[in-house]
Design a protein around this motif. Structure first.
Motif, short mmCIF file in Angstrom:
data_model
loop_
_atom_site.label_atom_id
_atom_site.label_comp_id
_atom_site.label_asym_id
_atom_site.label_seq_id
_atom_site.Cartn_x
_atom_site.Cartn_y
_atom_site.Cartn_z
N ARG A 448 0.83 -1.20 0.00
CA ARG A 448 0.00 0.00 0.00
C ARG A 448 0.86 1.26 0.00
O ARG A 448 0.56 2.24 -0.68
N ASP A 451 2.22 1.75 -3.42
CA ASP A 451 1.16 2.28 -4.30
C ASP A 451 0.88 3.74 -3.99
O ASP A 451 0.67 4.55 -4.92
N GLN A 452 0.86 4.10 -2.70
CA GLN A 452 0.62 5.50 -2.34
C GLN A 452 1.74 6.40 -2.86
O GLN A 452 1.49 7.51 -3.34
N GLN A 456 1.32 9.33 -5.41
CA GLN A 456 1.80 10.67 -5.10
C GLN A 456 2.74 11.16 -6.20
O GLN A 456 2.72 12.35 -6.56
#
Length: 683
Positions: A448, A451-452, A456
């Motif tokens: 996660r 992916d963040q 971003q």
């Protein structure tokens, strides 16, 4: 009809209450001036009260919607009671000698039989849902009640049996106590079947039946011993008991239902009946008691022992099943924890770890043979994560009982720290005097986080692209504006100057040509105005000023000559990065231009606000409102399409709708809000 019936019933209740109270007062010692049977009190007053009891019972049965058969039987029984008393008062009492048994006795005995039928009906309703335990309780209550009644009434029955009397007289005298005993036995069975939790109506009926049976049995005793006197408390007890039976159906509040879950039978009532049976046996050791009374009491104790054994066996089975279920649940929970890939651990408040599941060991790289008792919380957390645990997690868990946050675990294999989502809570001590422990469930969120970070990066790239796109557009606009200003505007200014000189010369030489020159001057002036408007459209104050100031300049310019009143409301401190601010400025300006051209509005409001991380700009007007077909993009109409495209490029959206009070509302969201101090006025 319902209202009339209810009023009649309440009137009957009131009349019955007055009659019963008057008769009860008359039996208080000292109230009567002379002892003995008083016709106007013990006769007519008491008889009228019994008749009113019968009427009330009939009204209750007629108005009853549930259990009508039960209350109809009760009404018949009370009617027989009243009939017997009226027959005795008007006919039997006047005969010489007074016959015994009489038609009044037949009515009174029939009343007891009908009451037995009513109680049997209640028992029948309960039979389908009687458990073995309840059946034993009912049998024990019946045996104990019958044994006690026979033992208590033995003196009176023995006196009757030793008297010289006709067979019909003896049978009548014995019928009363037998029926009274049967009523008490059935009543005990009914209450036991109801787990001694009857409805209010059945409770009132039970009190009435109990009072009637006890009063009737006591009457037999005092008559046998020769101590009976009319107008005593026995008459009041019989009257009050009959009145309670008459009104019982009127206080019914719920129906006896088979589908209602009942609580388990209590032990208090069986113990009480067992004690009654023991008291009867103790009484029989001092006073002569018939064999039937002793046998019934012994039978009650035997049933009580059987009930106790059944209860112990049942409780043992229930406890065994509960233990099996708990063991199965424990095994399932252990399998759930052991098979989970999440980090699940427990630690004492001082930081010593007392449990860590295999998934947690695998996550941090802790070997299976490492003694978990030698590991502490700081050994598994990065320095920053442990500081976060000490300063935030542990104090909040102690204060609130649970806390959720994100942290990082060390990879003991030498890898990078592992980001985790953590839920930590306090577990109560399993033993009295023990200490609570901290429990935590932590999930690896590395994917996660990656992916963040990717999202971003995309957001940053989009913002950079937007900045470059807006900057390129603004640079191009500025270049065009500069060219227009330095070339076209200056050229038109020179033409305007030369036309002015030409006009002054023609005034003296060729005045007929002035109209042509004036029209040319007007055309040049209008062209100059349009070019200056184009310059304003090309230039953007949002590049240098904050959003509220830029929108103020736009509204001032758009509505300067049209006459609409406008204002800026909301949070004037909201702002955006320069590229997004320029986009918001141009979308809002397009909305203001549309209001001026198409709305015919009197009032315009520009509202600034926030929605999370987004800046929200709303343009409201009180004009004609937008048509549904105008909301669809059309060839040649680029206003709404341009607004949607600009906000979409900036990562936002636009909503256009008709206001309920009239006019149009244009609202758009642009992400990336910031805050600036603003002191500009609202106009």
């Amino acid at each position: 009809m319902t209202g009339t019936g209810e009023r009649v019933t309440w009137a009957a209740y009131a009349l019955l209450g007055v009659l019963v109270a008057a008769f009860a007062v008359s039996t208080v010692p000292g109230v009567r001036q002379q002892p003995g049977f008083l016709v106007h009190v013990d006769g007519w007053l008491q008889g009228t009260a019994y008749v009113v009891c019968a009427l009330v019972a009939g009204l209750v049965a007629w108005r009853s919607r549930e259990s009508r058969r039960l209350w109809a039987l009760v009404a018949v029984a009370i009617a027989l009671r009243a009939l017997g008393f009226v027959l005795f008062l008007t006919h039997v009492r006047r005969q010489v000698p007074v016959p015994y048994p009489s038609v009044a006795d037949a009515a009174w005995l029939a009343m007891a039989v009908v009451l037995l039928l009513a109680l049997l009906l209640l028992v029948r309703w309960q039979v389908p849902r009687l458990s073995t335990t309840l059946a034993l309780d009912g049998l024990m209550a019946a045996c104990a009640t019958a044994g006690a009644a026979i033992s208590i009434l033995f003196v009176a029955l023995d006196g009757l049996l030793h008297r010289q009397m006709a067979t019909r007289v003896l049978a009548t005298n014995l019928a009363y106590p037998v029926l009274d005993t049967a009523l008490l036995v059935l009543l005990a069975g009914v209450l036991t079947a109801l787990r001694w939790r009857p409805t209010r109506s059945v409770l009132v009926l039970s009190v009435g039946v109990l009072g009637f049976a006890v009063g009737d049995a006591t009457f037999l005793y005092v008559v046998t011993t020769g101590s009976y006197h009319p107008g005593t408390w026995l008459a009041s007890l019989s009257m009050v008991s009959t009145a309670l039976m008459a009104v019982a159906g009127g206080v019914q509040n719920r129906v006896l239902r088979d589908d209602v879950e009942q609580p388990p039978p209590r032990l208090g009532v069986p113990i009480a009946f067992a004690l009654v049976s023991l008291a009867v046996l103790a009484y029989a050791s001092f006073v002569e008691v018939p064999v039937s009374g002793v046998a019934l009491s012994v039978a009650a104790l035997l049933v009580a022992m059987a009930r106790a054994v059944l209860t112990l066996v049942g409780d043992r089975a229930v406890a065994s099943a509960a233990l099996d279920l708990s063991r199965e649940e424990l095994l399932r929970f252990r399998a759930l924890v052991e098979d989970s890939q999440d980090f699940i651990g427990m630690a004492e408040l001082d930081g010593r770890i007392v449990y860590l599941n295999p998934g947690g060991r695998e996550l941090v790289g802790l070997a299976p043979d490492v003694d978990i008792g030698t590991v502490r919380i700081p050994d598994l957390l990065s320095e920053a994560a442990y500081q976060h645990f000490v300063e935030e997690v542990r104090p909040n868990v102690r204060r609130l009982g649970a806390w959720q946050s994100e942290s990082t675990l060390l990879d003991l294999r030498g890898g990078p720290p592992i980001p985790v989502a953590s839920s930590t809570f306090l577990v109560r001590p399993v033993r009295e005097g023990g200490q609570p422990v901290l429990a935590t469930v932590q999930r690896d969120i590395t994917r996660r986080v990656v992916d963040q970070q990717a999202l971003q990066h995309l957001a940053d790239a989009r913002q950079d692209l937007l900045r470059r796109l807006v900057q390129a557009q603004e640079d191009e606009r500025a270049s065009i504006a500069q060219d227009v200003h330095d070339d076209s505007v200056q050229a038109l200014a020179a033409v305007d100057l030369r036309l002015g000189l030409l006009r002054r010369q023609l005034e003296e030489r060729e005045p007929d040509l002035l109209d042509s020159v004036d029209s040319t001057l007007v055309a040049v002036t209008e062209a100059t105005r349009r070019l200056r408007t184009l310059l304003f459209d090309l230039e953007s104050p949002a590049q240098a000023a904050d959003l509220a100031t830029a929108l103020t300049e736009a509204a001032t310019y758009v509505f300067d000559e049209s006459g609409e009143r406008w204002r800026i409301t909301g949070d004037r401190t909201v702002d955006l990065p320069t590229p997004s601010r320029v986009t918001a400025y141009r979308v809002a300006k397009e909305a203001l231009v549309n209001v001026r051209r198409h709305a015919g509005a009197q009032q315009v409001e520009i509202h600034l606000g926030r929605d999370g991380e987004d800046v929200v700009v709303t343009v409201l007007d009180d004009g004609a409102g937008i048509r549904a077909e105008d909301l669809v993009d059309q060839a040649g109409h680029l206003g709404l399409a341009s607004m949607r495209d600009r906000t979409a490029i900036a990562g936002g959206r636009v909503e256009v709708s008709v206001r309920p009070e009239g006019g149009t509302r244009v609202r758009f969201w642009v992400p990336g809000g910031t805050t600036v101090p603003v002191t500009t006025s609202t106009e």
